[in-house]
Design a protein around this motif. Structure first.
Motif, PDB file in Angstrom:
ATOM      1  N   ASN A  40       1.237  -1.413  -0.062  1.00  0.00           N
ATOM      2  CA  ASN A  40       0.143   0.179   0.063  1.00  0.00           C
ATOM      3  C   ASN A  40       0.454   1.357  -0.043  1.00  0.00           C
ATOM      4  OD1 ASN A  40      -1.848  -1.626  -0.021  1.00  0.00           O
ATOM      5  ND2 ASN A  40      -2.105  -1.557   2.442  1.00  0.00           N
ATOM      6  N   ASN A  42       2.616   4.293  -1.917  1.00  0.00           N
ATOM      7  CA  ASN A  42       2.365   5.599  -2.892  1.00  0.00           C
ATOM      8  C   ASN A  42       2.965   5.635  -4.246  1.00  0.00           C
ATOM      9  OD1 ASN A  42       1.683   7.555  -4.453  1.00  0.00           O
ATOM     10  ND2 ASN A  42       1.464   8.890  -2.306  1.00  0.00           N
ATOM     11  N   TYR A 199      -8.222   8.557   2.062  1.00  0.00           N
ATOM     12  CA  TYR A 199      -8.642   8.724   0.400  1.00  0.00           C
ATOM     13  C   TYR A 199     -10.380   8.623   0.961  1.00  0.00           C
ATOM     14  CZ  TYR A 199      -4.030   6.742  -0.452  1.00  0.00           C
ATOM     15  OH  TYR A 199      -2.137   7.258  -0.568  1.00  0.00           O
ATOM     16  N   TYR A 227      -1.117   8.405   2.023  1.00  0.00           N
ATOM     17  CA  TYR A 227      -1.130   9.889   1.004  1.00  0.00           C
ATOM     18  C   TYR A 227       0.152  10.904   0.268  1.00  0.00           C
ATOM     19  CZ  TYR A 227      -3.270  13.789  -0.265  1.00  0.00           C
ATOM     20  OH  TYR A 227      -4.222  14.951  -0.978  1.00  0.00           O
ATOM     21  N   VAL A 282      -5.311   7.398  -8.316  1.00  0.00           N
ATOM     22  CA  VAL A 282      -5.439   6.541  -7.203  1.00  0.00           C
ATOM     23  C   VAL A 282      -7.180   6.144  -7.459  1.00  0.00           C
ATOM     24  CG1 VAL A 282      -5.227   5.255  -4.751  1.00  0.00           C
ATOM     25  CG2 VAL A 282      -3.379   7.115  -5.973  1.00  0.00           C
ATOM     26  N   ASN A 283      -7.749   6.859  -7.472  1.00  0.00           N
ATOM     27  CA  ASN A 283      -9.216   6.851  -7.550  1.00  0.00           C
ATOM     28  C   ASN A 283      -9.858   6.133  -9.233  1.00  0.00           C
ATOM     29  OD1 ASN A 283      -9.572   7.880  -4.788  1.00  0.00           O
ATOM     30  ND2 ASN A 283     -10.466   9.516  -5.342  1.00  0.00           N
ATOM     31  N   GLU A 285      -7.492   5.138 -11.778  1.00  0.00           N
ATOM     32  CA  GLU A 285      -6.962   3.397 -11.241  1.00  0.00           C
ATOM     33  C   GLU A 285      -7.391   2.854 -10.203  1.00  0.00           C
ATOM     34  OE1 GLU A 285      -4.272   1.870 -13.896  1.00  0.00           O
ATOM     35  OE2 GLU A 285      -5.645   4.310 -14.838  1.00  0.00           O
ATOM     36  N   LYS A 286      -8.248   2.988  -9.336  1.00  0.00           N
ATOM     37  CA  LYS A 286      -8.983   2.105  -8.322  1.00  0.00           C
ATOM     38  C   LYS A 286     -10.091   1.651  -9.269  1.00  0.00           C
ATOM     39  CE  LYS A 286     -10.274   3.589  -4.142  1.00  0.00           C
ATOM     40  NZ  LYS A 286     -10.668   3.610  -3.542  1.00  0.00           N
ATOM     41  N   ASN A 306      -6.345   3.101  -0.783  1.00  0.00           N
ATOM     42  CA  ASN A 306      -5.345   3.164  -2.238  1.00  0.00           C
ATOM     43  C   ASN A 306      -5.468   1.682  -2.229  1.00  0.00           C
ATOM     44  OD1 ASN A 306      -3.905   2.361   0.394  1.00  0.00           O
ATOM     45  ND2 ASN A 306      -2.004   3.489  -0.786  1.00  0.00           N
ATOM     46  N   THR A 345      -3.154  -3.356  -3.779  1.00  0.00           N
ATOM     47  CA  THR A 345      -1.941  -1.886  -3.431  1.00  0.00           C
ATOM     48  C   THR A 345      -2.416  -1.425  -5.015  1.00  0.00           C
ATOM     49  OG1 THR A 345      -0.556  -1.998  -2.450  1.00  0.00           O
ATOM     50  CG2 THR A 345      -0.641   0.081  -3.424  1.00  0.00           C
ATOM     51  N   ILE A 346      -3.434  -0.255  -5.560  1.00  0.00           N
ATOM     52  CA  ILE A 346      -3.605   0.312  -6.635  1.00  0.00           C
ATOM     53  C   ILE A 346      -1.967   0.919  -7.366  1.00  0.00           C
ATOM     54  CG2 ILE A 346      -4.514   2.042  -7.645  1.00  0.00           C
ATOM     55  CD1 ILE A 346      -6.771   0.287  -6.121  1.00  0.00           C
ATOM     56  N   THR A 348       0.781   2.764 -10.252  1.00  0.00           N
ATOM     57  CA  THR A 348       0.024   3.401 -11.705  1.00  0.00           C
ATOM     58  C   THR A 348      -0.403   2.774 -12.706  1.00  0.00           C
ATOM     59  OG1 THR A 348       2.334   2.575 -12.530  1.00  0.00           O
ATOM     60  CG2 THR A 348       2.655   4.233 -10.840  1.00  0.00           C
TER      61      THR A 348
END
Length: 370
Positions: A40, A42, A199, A227, A282-283, A285-286, A306, A345-346, A348
């Protein structure tokens, strides 16, 4: 024989096993490229301003850091519109959890939390001679606030609520949380571990810091690891009324946060635009990764963090190994006794594409074998 020298309770602890190190996988498998979607972190890293500030701070690394982290506390106080005396800074959120346990848990005290969740609550409770009271989450993997209330006894000292929860990414309903806090006895302290709070995108959602302002017996834990992308330098903090932080100050190491970490945290708080851009990515790609995983016939729990909590519908330890050989690391949830689940984990766009393609290849190979 040696164990007779150990402190009581140490033998009951289960050391936390973090995500497999990238360097170790490269060395073991001879891979040039490995992506870790297991811890998780970033994937965009910290703000360029934070990197620049940390680089500049290196020249003063021969000096001890300012022990009270006053400048960082004041900046956080300004951000949340409260006094700096209501903030304590530590060496990551897990250090704050340790301080809370050191400061509050006596032998025999009961500490309640839901399972599955972050394992540090159990470990610090056992280390201090307390009794962990584990309540199962609801069927939707949301923290069972009613179950926690029913489990409170005259021995209960602390309640830990991970919100959003790790590893499930779920959150409790904000109004249910208010009702819960109103029913908790004054003799019990509620710890809201909000490592992923930034998040949460639910409108008008109330976090622990708001409850602190309203006078509830609550400690809110936050971190710069997720974050803000500063997991490697370790900065976490707690927000609470001064009377609840006083014992933490008593047990905290004098120089628990280094100069470089503080410089990075201060600069990260100033770069609001960077954080907003990262959150949008992130949002986005999630949502995309969720759709892809659902298209594979997998179950994905709604996440407010995330990462995604996914029922892979197969033994994830085996899947982990296959993905690892393709240079992709995810987190099997076997340690939580959820053998078919994984926490992902989200990453790139490129990292998520690599994961999706690897899963497709594994799925196609499985079908062809059948």
């Amino acid at each position: 024989m040696m164990k007779k020298l150990w402190r009581d309770g140490v033998s009951h602890l289960t050391p936390y096993v973090p995500g497999k190190p990238i360097e170790e996988v490269k060395r073991e498998l001879g891979l040039d490229e490995v992506i870790r979607l297991a811890s998780n972190e970033n994937p965009m890293g910290p703000s360029p301003k934070a990197l620049e500030s940390m680089a500049a701070a290196v020249k003063d690394c021969w000096l001890y850091p300012e022990p009270s982290c006053l400048e960082l506390r004041e900046k956080l106080a300004e951000r949340y519109e409260l006094s700096a005396e209501k903030i304590i800074v530590g060496n990551g959120a897990d250090h704050i959890i340790t301080l809370i346990g050191n400061a509050y848990i006596n032998p025999g005290d009961e500490v309640i939390y839901c399972h599955p969740t972050f394992s540090s609550y159990r470990e610090i409770t056992l280390l201090m001679g307390g009794k962990p009271i584990e309540i199962p989450t609801r069927n939707d993997f949301v923290t069972d606030l009613k179950g926690i209330l029913h489990s409170i006894t005259n021995k209960t000292k602390l309640i830990f609520i991970c919100n959003p929860n790790n590893p499930t990414g779920t959150i409790v309903d904000t109004e249910e949380l208010v009702s819960f806090l109103n029913q908790v006895p004054e003799s019990v302290l509620v710890v809201l571990d909000e490592a992923y709070a930034e998040y949460i995108s639910v409108g008008h959602y109330r976090t622990g810091i708001e409850f602190v302002k309203e006078g509830y017996p609550v400690i809110s834990i936050r971190t710069f690891s997720k974050y803000f992308g500063l997991a490697g330098v370790r900065v976490g903090y707690a927000v609470a009324a001064e009377k609840y932080l006083k014992p933490l100050q008593a047990v905290k190491q004098t120089f628990s946060v280094n100069r470089i970490a503080m410089a990075g945290a201060l600069a990260a708080l100033d770069d609001i635009n960077y954080g907003e851009r990262m959150l949008l990515e992130v949002n986005k790609e999630k949502e995309r990764l969720t759709e892809q995983l659902l298209s594979f016939g997998l179950d994905v729990t709604d996440s407010h963090a995330n990462f995604l909590f996914v029922n892979m519908k197969r033994d994830t330890s085996e899947l982990f190994t296959k993905l690892m050989h393709k240079g992709v690391l995810i987190r099997p949830c076997g340690p939580w006794k959820l053998d078919t689940y994984a926490r992902i984990t989200i990453g790139t766009i490129q990292q998520n594409d690599t994961l999706i393609n690897a899963l497709k290849e594994i799925q196609e190979a499985t079908i062809s074998i059948k």
